[in-house]
Structures are given as structure tokens and as C-alpha cells.
Motif scaffolding. Structure first.
Motif, mmCIF file in Angstrom:
data_model
loop_
_atom_site.group_PDB
_atom_site.id
_atom_site.type_symbol
_atom_site.label_atom_id
_atom_site.label_comp_id
_atom_site.label_asym_id
_atom_site.label_seq_id
_atom_site.Cartn_x
_atom_site.Cartn_y
_atom_site.Cartn_z
ATOM 1 N N GLY A 1 -6.596 -14.104 15.416
ATOM 2 C CA GLY A 1 -5.329 -13.488 15.038
ATOM 3 C C GLY A 1 -4.223 -14.449 14.680
ATOM 4 N N GLU B 1 -18.480 -5.812 17.027
ATOM 5 C CA GLU B 1 -19.474 -4.949 17.680
ATOM 6 C C GLU B 1 -20.885 -5.497 17.515
ATOM 7 O OE1 GLU B 1 -18.880 -3.295 13.510
ATOM 8 O OE2 GLU B 1 -17.710 -4.264 15.085
ATOM 9 N N ARG C 1 -3.178 -1.501 13.255
ATOM 10 C CA ARG C 1 -3.019 -1.621 14.700
ATOM 11 C C ARG C 1 -3.286 -3.051 15.168
ATOM 12 N NH1 ARG C 1 -1.959 2.835 16.664
ATOM 13 N NH2 ARG C 1 -2.213 2.083 18.792
ATOM 14 N N SER C 2 -3.255 -3.995 14.208
ATOM 15 C CA SER C 2 -3.400 -5.425 14.481
ATOM 16 C C SER C 2 -4.786 -5.812 14.976
ATOM 17 C CB SER C 2 -2.323 -5.892 15.487
ATOM 18 O OG SER C 2 -1.029 -5.666 14.970
ATOM 19 N N ASN C 3 -5.778 -4.968 14.736
ATOM 20 C CA ASN C 3 -7.154 -5.353 15.040
ATOM 21 C C ASN C 3 -7.682 -6.239 13.908
ATOM 22 O OD1 ASN C 3 -7.345 -3.682 17.403
ATOM 23 N ND2 ASN C 3 -7.517 -1.914 16.044
ATOM 24 N N VAL C 4 -8.191 -7.429 14.251
ATOM 25 C CA VAL C 4 -8.651 -8.374 13.236
ATOM 26 C C VAL C 4 -10.012 -7.918 12.696
ATOM 27 C CG1 VAL C 4 -9.318 -10.758 12.758
ATOM 28 C CG2 VAL C 4 -7.364 -10.283 14.257
ATOM 29 N N LEU C 5 -10.052 -7.683 11.383
ATOM 30 C CA LEU C 5 -11.277 -7.219 10.732
ATOM 31 C C LEU C 5 -12.010 -8.338 10.001
ATOM 32 C CD1 LEU C 5 -9.829 -3.956 9.110
ATOM 33 C CD2 LEU C 5 -10.856 -4.218 11.376
ATOM 34 N N ALA D 1 -6.071 -7.954 9.167
ATOM 35 C CA ALA D 1 -5.896 -7.028 10.290
ATOM 36 C C ALA D 1 -5.561 -5.639 9.781
ATOM 37 C CB ALA D 1 -4.794 -7.536 11.226
ATOM 38 N N ASP D 2 -5.943 -4.619 10.562
ATOM 39 C CA ASP D 2 -5.586 -3.250 10.226
ATOM 40 C C ASP D 2 -4.182 -2.952 10.737
ATOM 41 O OD1 ASP D 2 -5.805 -2.827 12.948
ATOM 42 O OD2 ASP D 2 -7.704 -1.765 12.834
ATOM 43 N N ARG E 1 -14.673 0.460 6.905
ATOM 44 C CA ARG E 1 -14.933 0.897 8.282
ATOM 45 C C ARG E 1 -14.754 2.409 8.411
ATOM 46 N NH1 ARG E 1 -14.367 -3.746 11.710
ATOM 47 N NH2 ARG E 1 -15.287 -5.427 10.466
ATOM 48 N N SER F 1 4.194 -0.186 21.988
ATOM 49 C CA SER F 1 3.036 -0.042 22.889
ATOM 50 C C SER F 1 3.321 1.003 23.948
ATOM 51 C CB SER F 1 2.704 -1.393 23.544
ATOM 52 O OG SER F 1 3.813 -1.862 24.303
ATOM 53 N N GLU G 1 -10.726 -2.085 6.008
ATOM 54 C CA GLU G 1 -10.418 -0.893 6.799
ATOM 55 C C GLU G 1 -11.005 0.354 6.150
ATOM 56 O OE1 GLU G 1 -6.535 0.932 9.153
ATOM 57 O OE2 GLU G 1 -6.268 -0.544 7.558
#
Length: 863
Positions: A338, A303, A374-378, A371-372, A414, A475, A411
Motif C-alpha cells: 500500500g 486469496e 475501500r483501499s484494498n490493494v488489488l 487500490a479499490d 473482480r 471507519s 475491480e
């Protein structure tokens, strides 16, 4: 499976909801004719009293074992059920209590452990039915995936028979390490592995595996050449081709020691705590234990245009002054995209593209995305060494667990940054989560205890949702859950709560209800809404259905736990009746009868003890929004139970005849209060009082009303007697004559709950009614359901054509008011203006109105 292949009916008696859910899901969709569920032994007895065809009982011994044993004894003594096998469910701590009985409870043929394992449950149920001569079709043969995992495992794997101990199958690792061929091993007892594990101990060993679920021991395992090697053997229960087996994992202690060292490292890392200091200590431990030259933990901020923030850096080697920036290298970019980059011994392959690897001369480099769920790379974890990173797959697995620890830290940060509100919201659907729902339910219960409000809890469970996840992927499952949440939200009012409780389970709180039928109509509407085809993102259509359970406060419970439990029981009843429907909770007959007797005794004393109250809800002019009247509503304030909902005690009062004396008391009290307020505030306020069917059967009703009006001094023209539309002219002698006499005396007559009954137009025309009240069921769906909007418009048109005024109940939001005002509704009543008020509060509201009018009048006269 075809219907003609179905065999056997089951009864699940489980107090633990998780066990009941696991058993139902495990057995549902297989070969069984029917699956019944009961929350306890009492409900199971009530169900069996209806004499359903049940071939096997799965009985919970988790709680008070004596209850379950008594139930088994009862079944064994009943000729209809004596041959019915029982499969017991035991918790580890309850097991000793049950086995402490002199003999196994009658009828119990086998045991399951709680929490229930689905595959084991299915295998044991099939075995028990086969013993009774009810043979389900054989399970499907083990697939290629099993063979790939079994033969490809690095560990030695052995499958053996739980009763005889004979080896059924071994894998390639067993043959390779021991030197024994599979043909030579199969058929031998498992204790052949360990000479100290004598055959006389085989029965005791099998019993331990049965009770504990898993047994671990060390021994010297023989090789074909006569030598031995130290191993650790872990034997546990498993299901293979639908049959229970013992599954043993044999691990060489040399490899085990490496794993233990890795586990110790991870345990130490987890103990470092959170925050910057904890992350730095964890990175330091990683570098020291794995002999790494550098470790870096990075947080990525997409972001903020991909900004990277180092959280921890450990460097145990000198870095050239002109070394390139690690954060700008392509290897790190791959990880942040990822991908896992793993070059433990050949990192120089990256040197041409990665200047950092080239400048430091790295031979080992591993990069893992953080990753969290939900597979979002942090962020990223990068480790490197000038020497090769040894340890093979074990080191990589250790780093993966370490990466999960760092990802959790990111995570958590965040989540804290997003604030507590996000922590109370389901991330997928945006609905309140279980925590927020439970908080709202407790708040609603406290308010209901104070106000006497009746409300409902709905438990919505998607039918066969597991099949969607398994066959179409998570999904698509997420897409379905989002669509379901929108449909649920659109099916209820803004004042109601919709939450995602867990997985595919949703819960609702429907407030401000006066009749149970209103809630059941909403439940039916949700069932129909769910049936509509769902178009997925790829254009495919999917059909989903839901099963709904309903419980009511206070009828079905006055605590959050009981309301949810009873809604859950009702939901399983809906599933048991074929799914795609709804059911309201029905108490066990004995429980319901005892509650009714106790409540009736309390109700008979309520009027004598001064526990009854009359509350008043304002009725306002649709245009000016000024108060023109009020409806009198009875409330019961019990000294111990608090406010008791009218929806709970009014039906009982009607059944016992107490409604006649209560109705007369309400009429007299309401007329007295109305007259006092008319005199004090100079307002021609109209007072609405409901007449029950039993009151209308009184031959002296008209005379009674005249007497009350004379005693209180209230003008007949300001008394509005409300009669529900569902009252039958044929069922009440001289009904029209009685109402006409009241009308001739000057009283007004209103038809209450209009639209919910079955009255004909001719019936409405003959009624001496001045006013029609539109039921809140239709009003609250304004802006939501076009059909209900059409009913409201048609009612207004018909009433005006018959020269009847209209008042709308259940007005809760501005949209309701604007719609009704636009279509000519004269008066409005609902929570948008005020909830029902105690006499003192209602009088204060009138005083405030008078003060505001005087203030505005004075301001207007000021020059």
C-alpha cells in the motif's frame, strides 16, 4: 450553538430530492429556528395556511417556472407574507425561461443554481436574512487550514468582491510571480489583471460568473517591472468566512500546456477500452508519452497466497540475461503493502536493496499501488527509466490517475468474477443495494396489483450522520452503518426487505399487512431500537437516532417512484418535527379529497358491476396441519386499476355505509361456497365471516343471518362470525344481545385482532365467544421480540382458562408454527400454509388434498 442565538425560520420548496436534501443538510445545525420542507408549491401553500413563522422561502424554479412565479405573486399579494424574501433555485437550462419574464418574480432577492452547493446556499440565506434585518451571528473566522492551502498553492490565487470587483486578498505565489506586494494589489479591481477587460465590462462579467458559476479567459498579466506574461484566469463563486466572493485561479500558460498534454494522455488511455488488450495499449501509451523504459501492471491475488499476474508489460530496453526477477524485489513488496515509492530522479538510492534497479541501472522508478475504493490493494503499477523521470509533481499526478484507471479495470474484473449477485449487494452491510431494492419494489407492486395486497415502504435516515463521519472518521461511520443494518434486519420479518439505499439512507418493504397501525407500530419499534447505545470497537459508546417516513400502497401511490417520493417527504416531516420519530405520508388536503370522491364513486358501482370478489384463506389444525376451515375476505378487482387493497376501500365503505350491503353479499356468497365444498368433499369446513360495526348496529342482523343460512343450507355450527376486539359495547346498542342471539342459533363467535384493542378481561368474559384470534402483529415477532412472545403465551393461557379455542393469524415461518404448537394453540392461519385464494384456486386445493389422501390410503392398503 446555543438556543438563544438562533434566528430566522426557513421554508424549502424543492421538487428535486437531491436539492432538498442538500439544502436541508447545509442549513440544518446552524442558527435557524426552524426549517420546513415542501415537495412542491401545493404542499407549501398548505403549510403556509397553518400560519407558521417563516422568514425566508427557498423556492424551486427548476421545473415549471410559471408555478413558482405564481406562488411568488401570491405571497407578494398576501399582507402576511408580502415582506418575506424569496431565494430562487435555478437550473442552467431553466434560467433563460425565468429571466425571459418581463421582470424578476416579485419577492425574489437572490438566486441559487441547481444542483445546490451547500456553502453557497448558507451564505446566500444569511445575506438575504440580513437584508430583512434578521442578522445571524457572524461565521467563524477562516482557520489555519485555509491559510496553509491558500498560501502554499503553486497557482496565483486572488479573492475579490463580487459586486465592486475589488481584490480582497492574494497569495504568496501572486506576489512572487507578479512582483506586486499584497498591499499594492488589495483594493484594486480584478480587471487590473487584464487591460482588455475594461471596467465597463465589470457588471457583465459579474453577471456571467453569477449565472454560469465559473468564467475562464486568457490574457497577458502585468508584472511590477512593466513586462507581461500569458496566463489563463478561472473565476468562480466561492464562500469565504461565510460570505460569497469571487475566487480566481491564475495559471501560467507554460505550466498549463504541460497539464493539457497530461490530460490528452489520460484521455487517450481511457479510450483504449477494457480487457487485456486495452490494458496493454494503455501501458504502451504511458511509456511512449512519458519516455519510460519499462511499464508493468500487476494483479495481486491475496486469496491465492499472494500470486502475482502481469496484465501488461512494456519494455523498451534490453534486459541482461541474468537480471533478477522484478516480482521478487523489496520495492514491489512495499507497493503491494500500500505504499507509494517515488524516486523519479534518484532511484539508485534503492540499488543496494533492490537487485533489479541495480542490474538495469535505473535512475527513475515510481511504484503505485492499485487500490479499490475501500483501499484494498488489488495490484501495482511500476514504471522506470534509465534517465531521470522529469516533469515533477505533474508526472506523478498523471501516473496516479493512470493507476486509478488500471485499478478500476482490476475491480471490474473482480466484480464480474464474483457474479451478478454480489453486484446487487451492498459491500459494507451485505444488504440489498438500491438496484436490487428497486427491482423488489417493482415486483411487489406487480403482485399487489394482482392480489390487492397492501404493503408499506419505509425510508430510514440516520440523524446527523454526517457529524459522525466528520468528527469520528469514516471507519466509525462504517461501523455505525453495519450496526444499523443489523438492527433493522432484526426489527422486521424474514419476508420483509431491508436495503441500504444510499449513504446513511435505508429503505424497507413491509409486506402482508392488513392495517396501517401494524406498520406504524413497527416504525415506532425501529425508532426505539435505534436509540439503544451503540458500543464501538474501541469500547466507546455512541448514541444514534433515526427519522422514518412511511408510505402505503396503494393509498399513497401505485408506482415505485411515488411510493419512494412520498416516504421521503414523510421522512423529512419527521426530521422537521425534531428527528428521532416517524411520520406517515399525508397527502395535500385537496389531493386527498379528490381521490376520496373518485374512489367512492367507483366503489358505489363495484357491487352493481360484479367487481367484488370473495377470497378464502385456509385455517389449519396446528397438530395435523389439515384444513379445518377458511376465512372469507373481500376483494375489489377494478377493470382498470386492478386489485384494490381492502385496507384502502374498507374504511371508505364503512364511512359511506356501503359496508352493510357489501357485508350481506359477502355473508351470502361465503355461506353458499362453503356449503358447496362441504357437500363435494365431505368436510365439515368452518367458514369465518367478519362483521363490521355498522352491520352489528342493524336491529335485524340475527334474523338476516338465519335467513342466509336457510337459503344456502349451511349448518349454523359451521359459520364463524368474527367481531373485532376494538368494538365498543357502549357504542353499539344491544351488541351483547345480538351476539347472544346468533350464538343461541348455533353460530360460532370469534374475537378478531385480539391484543390490539383495549378490552378488559370482564368484557372478554361477557362476550359469547367460542374462539379468540391472536393478531398477526404479535405472531410475526415470534423469535424476534420477547415481549410479543410473552403476549402470545399470556393470551393462550387466558383463552384456555376461559375455555376458548385460539387461532393465530400471520403464521409465516416454521418458527412461528413450532412456537404456537408448543404452547397449545389449536389452529393456524397465514402465508406459511397459503395466501388468500380465489374460489376456483381454493377448490383446486381441496381437490388436491382429496387426491393425496386417496393416494396414501390406497398405498396403505396394498399388501
Amino acid at each position: 450553538m446555543a438556543d438563544d442565538a438562533k434566528t430566522g425560520s426557513l421554508l424549502i420548496v424543492a421538487t428535486q430530492r437531491d436539492d432538498r436534501r442538500a439544502l436541508f443538510d447545509a442549513l440544518d445545525g446552524h442558527e435557524f429556528e426552524a426549517i420546513y420542507t415542501a415537495k412542491d408549491v401545493d404542499q407549501a401553500r398548505a403549510l403556509l395556511a397553518q400560519d407558521p413563522a417563516v422568514d425566508l422561502v427557498l423556492l424551486d424554479f427548476v421545473g415549471e417556472a410559471r408555478e413558482a412565479v405564481a406562488f411568488c405573486t401570491q405571497l407578494h399579494g398576501d399582507p402576511r407574507h408580502a415582506a418575506m424574501p424569496v431565494l430562487g433555485i435555478l437550473a442552467a437550462d431553466a434560467e433563460r425561461r425565468v429571466w425571459g419574464f418581463q421582470r424578476q418574480p416579485p419577492g425574489v432577492v437572490d438566486w441559487l443554481r441547481s444542483p445546490v452547493d451547500a456553502a453557497e446556499a448558507l451564505a446566500r440565506v444569511r445575506a438575504a436574512l440580513r437584508q430583512r434585518g434578521i442578522a445571524p451571528p457572524p461565521a467563524a473566522a477562516t482557520g489555519d487550514g485555509y491559510r496553509y492551502v491558500f498560501d502554499g498553492s503553486r497557482d496565483e490565487l486572488i479573492v475579490s468582491d463580487p459586486k465592486s470587483g475589488a481584490i480582497i486578498e492574494v497569495n504568496a505565489a501572486f506576489e512572487r510571480r507578479s512582483g506586486f506586494s499584497a498591499a499594492r494589489a488589495v483594493g484594486r479591481p480584478l480587471d487590473w489583471i487584464d487591460a482588455s477587460h475594461g471596467r465597463e465590462q465589470r457588471v457583465e462579467f459579474a453577471r456571467r460568473v453569477e449565472q454560469e458559476g465559473r468564467v475562464r479567459y486568457r490574457c497577458d498579466k502585468p508584472r511590477a517591472d512593466g513586462s507581461n506574461y500569458p496566463v489563463e484566469v478561472t473565476t468562480q463563486l466561492a464562500v469565504r468566512d461565510g460570505e460569497l466572493v469571487h475566487f480566481s485561479v491564475v495559471r501560467a500558460l507554460g505550466e498549463l500546456h504541460r497539464m493539457q498534454a497530461a490530460m490528452m494522455l489520460l484521455a487517450r488511455m481511457l479510450a483504449t477500452g477494457s480487457g487485456d488488450e486495452g490494458v496493454q495499449r494503455a501501458a504502451q501509451l504511458l511509456a511512449e508519452s512519458l519516455e519510460l523504459d519499462f511499464v508493468v501492471v500487476l494483479s495481486a491475488r491475496p486469496e491465492e497466497a499472494g500470486a502475482l499476474l502481469p496484465l501488461a508489460l512494456v519494455q523498451r530496453m534490453a534486459t541482461p540475461a541474468d537480471a533478477p526477477d522484478l516480482l521478487r524485489q523489496p520495492t514491489l513488496k512495499l507497493v503491494l503493502d500500500g505504499e507509494t515509492v517515488a524516486h523519479p530522479e534518484d532511484a539508485q538510492r534503492l540499488a543496494e536493496a533492490d537487485a533489479f534497479v541495480r542490474a538495469l541501472g535505473l535512475n527513475g522508478l515510481i511504484g503505485l499501488p492499485l487500490a479499490d475504493e475501500r483501499s484494498n490493494v488489488l495490484g501495482a503499477l511500476l514504471v522506470g527509466a534509465r534517465a531521470p523521470i522529469t516533469g515533477g509533481e505533474g508526472v506523478l499526478q498523471t501516473l496516479r490517475v493512470a493507476a486509478a484507471r488500471f485499478a478500476f479495470e482490476l475491480e471490474l474484473r473482480r466484480a464480474r468474477e464474483q457474479g451478478r449477485a454480489k453486484g446487487l449487494q451492498d459491500a459494507l452491510t451485505g444488504l440489498p443495494n438500491r438496484l436490487l431494492f428497486n427491482d423488489r419494489l417493482e415486483t411487489t407492486i406487480r403482485e399487489a396489483h394482482r392480489t390487492g395486497e397492501m404493503f408499506a415502504v419505509l425510508f430510514v435516515d440516520l440523524d446527523r450522520f454526517k457529524n459522525i463521519n466528520d468528527s469520528l472518521g469514516h471507519s466509525v461511520g462504517d461501523e455505525v452503518l453495519v450496526a444499523v443494518s443489523k438492527r433493522l434486519r432484526a426489527s422486521v420479518r424474514a419476508s420483509d426487505t431491508v436495503a441500504r439505499y444510499a449513504g446513511d439512507e435505508f429503505t424497507l418493504i413491509l409486506r402482508h399487512i392488513t392495517q396501517r397501525e401494524d406498520v406504524l407500530r413497527i416504525a415506532e419499534k425501529i425508532v426505539r431500537v435505534m436509540e439503544a447505545p451503540l458500543t464501538l470497537a474501541d469500547g466507546a459508546e455512541l448514541h444514534i437516532t433515526a427519522s422514518i417516513g412511511v408510505s402505503f400502497h396503494p393509498d399513497d401511490g401505485n408506482t415505485a417512484e411515488r411510493l419512494l417520493k412520498h416516504a421521503d417527504v414523510a421522512m423529512y416531516s419527521a426530521k422537521g418535527m425534531g428527528r428521532n420519530n416517524f411520520q406517515a405520508y399525508v397527502a395535500v388536503p385537496e389531493e386527498s379529497h379528490q381521490q376520496r370522491i373518485a374512489l367512492e364513486a367507483k366503489l358505489r358501482q363495484a357491487e352493481k358491476n360484479g367487481e367484488l370478489r370473495v377470497y378464502y384463506q385456509p385455517q389449519v389444525d396446528a397438530q395435523s396441519e389439515d384444513i379445518v376451515g377458511m376465512e372469507a375476505l373481500i376483494r375489489w378487482e377494478h377493470p382498470e386499476l386492478g386489485m384494490i387493497s381492502p385496507g384502502f376501500f374498507i374504511p371508505l365503505a364503512e364511512e359511506t355505509g356501503l359496508i352493510v350491503s357489501m357485508g350481506e353479499w359477502v355473508l351470502r356468497t361465503a355461506c353458499r361456497d362453503a356449503r358447496r365444498w362441504q357437500q363435494r368433499f365431505g368436510l365439515p369446513l368452518r367458514i369465518g365471516v367478519n362483521l363490521s360495526p355498522l352491520q352489528l348496529m342493524q336491529p335485524n342482523l340475527a334474523e338476516l343471518v338465519r335467513t342466509v343460512l336457510e337459503e344456502t343450507g349451511l349448518e349454523p355450527g359451521t359459520l364463524d362470525l368474527e367481531v373485532t376486539e376494538s368494538i365498543s359495547v357502549k357504542g353499539i346498542p344491544n351488541l351483547l344481545e345480538t351476539l347472544q342471539a346468533l350464538h343461541d342459533h348455533g353460530c360460532h363467535i370469534s374475537i378478531d385482532d385480539f391484543g390490539t384493542g383495549q378490552s378488559s378481561l370482564d368484557y372478554i368474559k361477557r362476550f359469547p365467544a367460542d374462539r379468540i384470534k391472536i393478531d398477526q402483529t404479535f405472531v410475526r415477532n415470534i423469535g424476534v421480540d420477547p415481549d410479543d412472545e410473552a403476549i402470545v403465551k399470556a393470551t393462550l393461557s387466558m383463552a384456555h382458562n376461559l375455555s376458548r379455542a385460539v387461532i393465530a393469524e400471520g403464521v409465516e415461518i416454521e418458527q412461528h408454527m413450532e412456537f404456537l404448537r408448543a404452547h397449545g394453540c389449536e389452529e393456524l392461519q397465514g402465508y406459511l400454509f397459503s395466501r388468500p385464494l380465489a374460489p376456483a384456486a381454493f377448490e383446486n386445493m381441496l381437490a388436491e388434498r382429496e387426491r393425496l389422501l386417496a393416494s396414501s390410503s390406497g398405498a396403505a392398503q396394498t399388501p
